[in-house]
Write a protein that holds these residues in place. Structure first.
Motif, short mmCIF file in Angstrom:
data_model
loop_
_atom_site.label_atom_id
_atom_site.label_comp_id
_atom_site.label_asym_id
_atom_site.label_seq_id
_atom_site.Cartn_x
_atom_site.Cartn_y
_atom_site.Cartn_z
N LEU B 122 0.74 -1.26 0.16
CA LEU B 122 0.03 0.23 0.35
C LEU B 122 0.43 0.99 -0.05
N TYR B 123 1.88 1.20 0.75
CA TYR B 123 2.74 2.71 0.73
C TYR B 123 3.32 2.71 -0.64
N TRP B 124 3.93 1.44 -1.89
CA TRP B 124 4.59 1.64 -2.64
C TRP B 124 3.34 2.03 -3.66
N ILE B 125 2.73 1.72 -3.67
CA ILE B 125 1.40 2.07 -4.67
C ILE B 125 0.91 3.81 -4.98
N SER B 126 1.70 4.06 -3.08
CA SER B 126 0.77 5.11 -2.63
C SER B 126 2.38 6.37 -2.81
N THR B 127 3.33 5.99 -3.23
CA THR B 127 4.40 6.32 -3.75
C THR B 127 4.65 6.12 -4.77
N GLN B 128 4.37 5.39 -5.88
CA GLN B 128 5.51 5.47 -6.49
C GLN B 128 4.57 4.90 -8.06
N GLY B 129 4.97 4.74 -9.21
CA GLY B 129 4.33 4.74 -10.72
C GLY B 129 3.69 5.50 -10.42
N ASN B 130 2.08 5.01 -11.43
CA ASN B 130 0.88 5.95 -11.26
C ASN B 130 0.49 6.36 -10.76
N PRO B 131 0.10 7.83 -10.30
CA PRO B 131 -0.29 7.72 -9.19
C PRO B 131 -1.62 8.09 -8.50
N TYR B 132 -2.57 7.53 -9.18
CA TYR B 132 -4.30 6.87 -9.14
C TYR B 132 -4.42 5.44 -8.72
N ARG B 133 -2.68 5.02 -8.30
CA ARG B 133 -3.12 3.47 -7.86
C ARG B 133 -3.91 3.10 -6.75
N ARG B 134 -3.34 4.35 -5.67
CA ARG B 134 -4.06 4.18 -4.13
C ARG B 134 -5.77 4.59 -4.58
N LEU B 135 -6.19 5.00 -5.68
CA LEU B 135 -7.69 5.22 -5.70
C LEU B 135 -7.98 3.29 -5.99
N GLY B 136 -7.58 2.91 -6.87
CA GLY B 136 -8.11 1.59 -7.16
C GLY B 136 -8.32 0.45 -5.24
N TYR B 137 -7.06 0.77 -4.31
CA TYR B 137 -7.49 0.47 -2.95
C TYR B 137 -8.84 0.71 -2.06
N SER B 138 -8.86 2.22 -2.43
CA SER B 138 -9.98 2.70 -1.39
C SER B 138 -11.21 2.26 -2.71
N TYR B 139 -11.01 2.24 -4.17
CA TYR B 139 -12.48 2.12 -3.86
C TYR B 139 -12.82 0.45 -4.02
N TRP B 140 -12.09 -0.41 -3.76
CA TRP B 140 -12.52 -1.65 -3.41
C TRP B 140 -13.36 -1.76 -1.72
N ALA B 141 -12.14 -0.79 -0.77
CA ALA B 141 -12.57 -0.83 0.59
C ALA B 141 -13.37 -0.13 0.77
N GLU B 142 -13.78 0.60 0.15
CA GLU B 142 -14.65 1.54 0.49
C GLU B 142 -16.07 1.11 0.51
N ASN B 143 -15.84 0.08 -0.92
CA ASN B 143 -17.17 -0.93 -1.24
C ASN B 143 -17.61 -1.46 -0.36
N LEU B 200 -5.28 0.68 -12.03
CA LEU B 200 -5.63 1.50 -10.73
C LEU B 200 -6.61 -0.09 -10.34
N SER B 201 -6.43 -0.59 -11.75
CA SER B 201 -7.66 -2.71 -11.90
C SER B 201 -6.24 -3.42 -11.20
N GLU B 202 -5.69 -3.11 -11.38
CA GLU B 202 -4.51 -3.67 -11.28
C GLU B 202 -3.94 -3.56 -9.89
N ALA B 203 -3.67 -2.52 -9.13
CA ALA B 203 -3.46 -2.31 -8.27
C ALA B 203 -4.84 -2.31 -7.28
N ALA B 204 -6.01 -2.66 -6.64
CA ALA B 204 -7.07 -2.79 -6.69
C ALA B 204 -7.15 -4.47 -6.58
N GLU B 205 -6.88 -5.16 -7.59
CA GLU B 205 -6.78 -6.58 -7.23
C GLU B 205 -5.80 -7.39 -6.20
#
Lengths: 244, 244, 244, 244
Positions: B122-143, B200-205
């Motif tokens: 989670l820190y990795w996707i939050s700080t490295q690579g595509n900037p919107y990846r953490r939204l993938g985590y939020s998306y499934w976590a909030e739902n 984003l999808s990769e980070a979510a999965e």
């Protein structure tokens, strides 16, 4: 508020007031505003450097919360404050742009060494050492409008700027009243002992003095321009202030 | 919403739904809830690991904003979201503590490797690579409450817990409805092309699958306890679940 | 060496050996090498992911020293080791490139989620928690050639590669003998108590298992290619393995 | 060496020489050495602040390599240089300790704001902006012994110190000759255009001026001691310099 905190705030206020007086007395930029000799060039350089350090303020404020998450009340304050500060540098950019032809994509030079030194120090106190040090920066910055607004009025008159060209300062003077109260309340809540207050005061004084040095560096750059010597601002000056 | 975004969300929903089904079908923890055989020990281990990863969520969310300040709307969202998530781990700690004698200062073991792997990712996707990846985590976590609340109800019944002992899940299911809408709106606003959606999808999965692995690791630890073998949870178990 | 350290090393060796056996028994990639059915496509995917995680090894090794400078002997070891590992990913890139036409500028896809998970975990143990955890990764990695070289020989035969196309593995097997001794000596010097050994062993096992999962993810990607489905490796495969 | 690089080095040397002359002319610390009035107190304060910033040099040097791993030759240089610098602050601590009773565990105060500003700036140029900026610091620091050694000799005489009490300076003047050549070679290899040289020169000048300000802050603290006012050095002074 405990008597102790009241005394500490009073001492902090005196310290900050004396550093401000020191800066305002000696600053050649402040003098040029008081005498009405401030020029568009000088104001432009000042606003470019303001843009640069402002663009880091939300980030280093949030970084403080990331590092000190063990204290949730403080971390939440840092994140909320960061959210409110986000993007304020755009106001500085807008005000700068309003000096020139519409829609120009400004070619800003990198920050001056004195500006980078301030930025570097702010990240340092945000992430290292006593966790409450960045509150020292917030404390004077959110209470700075009493010192700055007279100067802003001087600039406005001398350069014949409208309020819509001074969004950075006008917006901040409104926003920062509430911030200033929050910052004070958070300092009361977090600073528990003499060392906390000492570290916070040191960070307040140091960040204010580094801001003062940035003002001097701005004036040094202005003198280069005046003397017609090559300058990092040549390009953006042509964009903003070219005479037909 | 553009047709395109609607199709991307539909594909993302299908992906997340299929990973959740995969996890819930095979998870021994989920099975033990469905069959009513969930024990206080197993729930305790799960809540300890939940405490651990939750205590990093506000921090990595804010770190995303610190890294991506060039996009102020997104950075502001990150800081606001971080402010709202700050301290939620305290609810997990409260619920854990409610299982034992009042006022016990719990001696939690460090996170399991599977929990640390999730945190690290989670820190990795939050700080490295595509900037919107953490939204993938939020998306499934909030739902996630549609998947989790039936299990929470099962735990509540089987362990005879009151609502005041389940503050973590009950509070989150309320808060997260609004969050879920914000996250969706932010994804619509930030994801501009196929690569953004793909990252984003990769980070979510990946973050959901790592959460599933954490659930398996929780069960492995529970089996050690059951077999009477030495466990990192021995001490806290004695604090919370000691029989007179 | 104290008896205690000898016993701890023996336990660590047994743990690592058992994880390796688990991986090598179940890995479809390892099976394909043993049966001689390994293909250029599969090897290519493996080397791309190897390139990705290797390109972070010197960095996370140095980051360990940056974080733990209070222990100069350890920090110096970290920096020296980082210096020696710097640029080794270039060997992986060279070996990859040797499969295709000379001078091709390879268009590598981003790392797989399983590779990123390994990378993220390695940064995490390098910078968080017990300071000696990264030694657990070094310990198995620098001693891995007994497990890997038979596979490398299998690949070499099956794909008819020359030594000059296998620089990554051949160079490492030489370099790493000395490294392995340094790592062992540093573990003896730094690990003082049961908790140090426990944290180091956990990090060793977890990083090896995450490497094993990367191997499985490599094979999953190979199966996509085999089935003719769209793949992130399509472009680089055309560059390297296009038939005339 | 290209003509161009030779000219750039000559300009850099002139810049650094002029900043050094400025510092040495105005520094009250340097004046006190030249006049032989340097005291144990003043030297003690200077060595404490030297200890503080030196203890970050290997770390920020390694951090440069961590951030710029895409340039392996440069990253390797950073890691090697960091390895050599590791622990040098211990020499400063040893020399300090040699002034007092054997085996005293010194209670050092935190760094002065001017020292922290220097430290903060060095991390900033090590990790942000043009990747070669930290070479500007190394360049003047590794070549500083022509300016510093006369002062060290003055201190040695005035305070009647032996070589074994001046390990920090004596060791460095040997080590740094080789370093200075490596730094020069690395600058030649990395700085490709005017902007690289400009950024490197700015970082060299700024870090040297911040060092100069640290020297002034050291003298300010000495004056506080002289006036008998409360000082952050009171405790360590009693440890080191107490008269019977």
């Amino acid at each position: 508020m405990e008597l102790n905190a009241e005394m500490e705030f009073a001492a902090l206020d005196r310290l900050i007031d004396s550093v401000w007086n020191d800066i305002l007395t000696h600053s050649r930029l402040a003098q040029s505003i008081r005498t009405g000799s401030i020029s568009h060039e000088l104001y432009m350089i000042y606003m470019i450097e303001t843009f640069h350090y402002t663009s880091h303020n939300a980030r280093n404020q949030a970084a403080t919360g990331v590092m000190h998450a063990h204290h949730p009340v403080y971390a939440k304050f840092c994140f909320e404050h960061a959210a409110e500060e986000t993007g304020h540098e755009r106001m500085a950019l807008h005000d700068l742009g309003s000096m020139g032809p519409k829609g120009t994509d400004l070619a800003l030079p990198p920050p001056l060494p004195a500006t980078e030194t301030l930025i570097a120090y702010l990240y340092w106190i945000s992430t290292q050492g006593n966790p409450y040090r960045r509150l020292g920066y917030s404390y004077w910055a959110e209470n700075s409008y009493r010192y700055i607004l007279p100067l802003v009025r001087g600039v406005k008159e001398a350069l014949r700027l409208s309020d819509s060209q001074l969004t950075f300062f006008i917006a901040h003077s409104d926003i920062d009243d509430a911030h200033a109260r929050h910052v004070r309340a958070m300092i009361e809540r977090t600073c528990r002992n003499g060392e906390d207050w000492q570290m916070l005061s040191e960070a307040a004084e140091t960040s204010l003095r580094l801001t003062g040095r940035m003002l001097e560096a701005v004036y040094d750059q202005y003198e280069l321009l005046q003397e017609g010597r090559p300058s990092r601002y040549d390009h953006v000056r042509r964009q903003l202030l070219a005479k037909p």
